[in-house]
Design a protein around this motif. Structure first.
Motif, mmCIF file in Angstrom:
data_model
loop_
_atom_site.group_PDB
_atom_site.id
_atom_site.type_symbol
_atom_site.label_atom_id
_atom_site.label_comp_id
_atom_site.label_asym_id
_atom_site.label_seq_id
_atom_site.Cartn_x
_atom_site.Cartn_y
_atom_site.Cartn_z
ATOM 1 N N SER A 57 0.806 -1.222 0.000
ATOM 2 C CA SER A 57 0.000 0.000 0.000
ATOM 3 C C SER A 57 0.843 1.278 0.000
ATOM 4 O O SER A 57 0.310 2.364 -0.200
ATOM 5 N N TYR A 62 -0.387 0.013 -6.559
ATOM 6 C CA TYR A 62 -1.130 -0.999 -5.808
ATOM 7 C C TYR A 62 -2.407 -0.390 -5.232
ATOM 8 O O TYR A 62 -3.499 -0.943 -5.385
ATOM 9 N N GLY A 63 -2.280 0.754 -4.581
ATOM 10 C CA GLY A 63 -3.431 1.403 -3.948
ATOM 11 C C GLY A 63 -4.527 1.746 -4.938
ATOM 12 O O GLY A 63 -5.716 1.578 -4.648
ATOM 13 N N LYS A 66 -6.066 -1.868 -6.019
ATOM 14 C CA LYS A 66 -6.254 -2.919 -5.016
ATOM 15 C C LYS A 66 -7.595 -3.647 -5.135
ATOM 16 O O LYS A 66 -7.654 -4.870 -5.029
ATOM 17 N N ASP A 146 -3.151 -6.339 1.851
ATOM 18 C CA ASP A 146 -1.943 -5.519 1.820
ATOM 19 C C ASP A 146 -0.805 -6.247 2.533
ATOM 20 O O ASP A 146 -0.817 -6.374 3.754
#
Length: 181
Positions: A57, A62-63, A66, A146
């Motif tokens: 994260s 990625y964030g 997600k 995460d």
């Protein structure tokens, strides 16, 4: 009339080419996730041991994705010297990546002997065994959770042209994100 058929034939050919070469909305989408971890060391002793914690994260790619991830897969790793005291070297550079608990080793890579200047602008590819790659991929199995890591850098029998010496370096961990279409 012949001219009319010719236009229809040309338009049909373009339509067929468009359909054959167009993007399939059901194709998988892949994105590379580059997880850099920097180490900045100023010391005078003969041993270096430093660690950095990071999580998926911490990285925007990625964030941002997600909630739509299907898979995360390890691709490669590298070490790079950004800056160092001239002549900085050591017997063994040991790079270790742990799971978040700091005790479960995902991989351990050793360079012997280590000369910091050799990797300035010339990344060292960290070659992992298939078992180490499998360990990382197993840890990343549930992509929507995460995951966190501990990266550790150790250098033994350090010498340099000046004391205290300085080493600025980074490790890069590259993973592939598979995103649902």
């Amino acid at each position: 009339m012949k001219k009319h058929y010719r236009h229809i034939l040309i338009l049909s050919a373009f339509a067929l080419l468009f359909l054959v070469n167009s993007c399939n909305p059901f194709d998988d989408i892949y994105l590379n996730l580059d997880m850099d971890t920097e180490f900045n060391i100023t010391a005078a002793g003969s041993e270096i041991s430093i660690q950095k914690d990071f999580c998926l994260s911490d990285f925007e790619d990625y964030g941002d994705n997600k909630d739509h991830l299907l898979e995360i897969r390890y691709i490669s790793s590298a070490y790079l010297t950004i800056n160092s005291t001239p002549g900085l070297q050591g017997s063994n550079l040991v790079l270790t990546l742990y799971q978040a608990d700091g005790s479960t080793v995902l991989f351990k890579y050793t360079v012997s002997p280590f000369i910091a200047g050799n990797y300035k602008g010339n990344p060292l590819k960290i070659n992992l065994t298939q078992q180490e790659i499998d360990n990382i991929n197993l840890y990343l199995k549930n992509p929507k959770v995460d995951k966190c890591f501990v990266a550790k850098l150790e250098l033994s029998n350090v010498t340099a042209s000046a004391m205290p010496y300085q080493l600025e370096c980074k490790t890069e961990f590259l993973a592939e994100l598979k995103i649902e279409p």
